[in-house]
Design a protein around this motif. Structure first.
Motif, PDB file in Angstrom:
ATOM      1  N   THR A 200     -25.107 -10.003  -7.547  1.00 60.62           N
ATOM      2  CA  THR A 200     -26.448  -9.469  -7.322  1.00 60.62           C
ATOM      3  C   THR A 200     -27.450 -10.612  -7.421  1.00 60.62           C
ATOM      4  OG1 THR A 200     -25.804  -7.364  -8.333  1.00 60.62           O
ATOM      5  CG2 THR A 200     -28.159  -7.780  -8.094  1.00 60.62           C
ATOM      6  N   PRO A 207     -34.302  -7.061  -7.593  1.00 62.76           N
ATOM      7  CA  PRO A 207     -33.096  -7.224  -6.768  1.00 62.76           C
ATOM      8  C   PRO A 207     -33.433  -7.464  -5.297  1.00 62.76           C
ATOM      9  CG  PRO A 207     -32.888  -5.330  -8.240  1.00 62.76           C
ATOM     10  CD  PRO A 207     -34.315  -5.777  -8.320  1.00 62.76           C
ATOM     11  N   GLU A 210     -28.715  -7.187  -0.228  1.00 64.91           N
ATOM     12  CA  GLU A 210     -27.744  -8.054   0.434  1.00 64.91           C
ATOM     13  C   GLU A 210     -27.789  -7.807   1.937  1.00 64.91           C
ATOM     14  OE1 GLU A 210     -22.926  -8.945   0.475  1.00 64.91           O
ATOM     15  OE2 GLU A 210     -23.860  -7.982  -1.272  1.00 64.91           O
TER      16      GLU A 210
END
Length: 228
Positions: A200, A207, A210
């Motif tokens: 992560t 965050p 991805e």
């Protein structure tokens, strides 16, 4: 676009490009409107944009990598065939095949694999994140962060980083600073053998989603439009 067998042969093609436009500056030879096919390919942690110019009337065939000419053939009477070039010691082939309606199909092979096959392999070998720092002083700063899973090599905008990881509860953290943004790459055990280690990326504690390698490799201009 079709992908044929990776068992390829070179026929009736010189092993060296014919250079007849060397007097013209490279940036003037490059014309985006002449590009008939393009692909995005990660090789050894770096992302490359590969473009093909195929002049059916001029007989010229040119290959560009990140906006730089790597091969040129002028006045070719045979408009189909294969051209071989190398990127970071990796063998690449662009194949031109006839298609119905006096058209052509263009295929790229990397290290003996079609672009589709290579994309599937890279999806398993890399993790990729795209982050834009809108708070940058002069202009938004874009970062392309790639992690090669087998070596844990970390690349930022194609540059290899040497960052130290520290052990924390449940895994490791790798911290690095880019401009005013602090990134933390977390590696944590998923708790099962199927998923293995989960990676992560955090940017200032938030965050970063991805990116999907397969989608990115089909849209090279979106992440490499400023590459030289």
């Amino acid at each position: 676009m079709s992908f044929l067998s990776p068992t390829l042969r070179l026929e009736n093609l010189s092993t060296q490009p014919t250079m007849t436009q060397d007097h013209v500056p490279e940036d003037q030879r490059y014309n985006k409107q002449n590009i008939v096919a393009q692909w995005c390919v990660p090789i050894n942690g770096k992302m490359y944009r590969i473009e093909l110019e195929h002049g059916t009337t001029s007989g010229r065939r040119m290959i560009w990598v990140n906006g730089r000419e790597v091969l040129r053939r002028d006045w070719m009477f045979k408009l189909v065939g294969e051209d071989t070039f190398h990127i970071d010691q990796t063998r690449c082939i662009i194949r031109v095949d006839p298609a119905p309606g006096f058209k052509y199909e263009y295929s790229l092979y990397i290290d003996g694999k079609s672009h589709d096959q290579y994309t599937e392999d890279m999806t398993r070998q890399y993790r990729l994140w795209l982050y834009t720092d809108d708070a940058a002083a002069e202009a938004p700063q874009e970062y392309r962060i790639m992690l090669k899973l087998d070596t844990l090599s970390l690349y930022v905008n194609d540059e290899l980083r040497t960052e130290e990881s520290v052990f924390v509860h449940g895994g490791t953290d790798t911290k690095f600073l880019l401009q005013d943004t602090e990134f933390v790459l977390q590696a944590r055990s998923s708790g099962n053998k199927h998923d293995g280690i989960v990676h992560t990326l955090l940017a200032n504690g938030v965050p970063v989603p991805e990116a999907k390698m397969q989608e990115i490799m089909q849209e090279p201009v979106s992440i490499l439009q400023s590459s030289n």
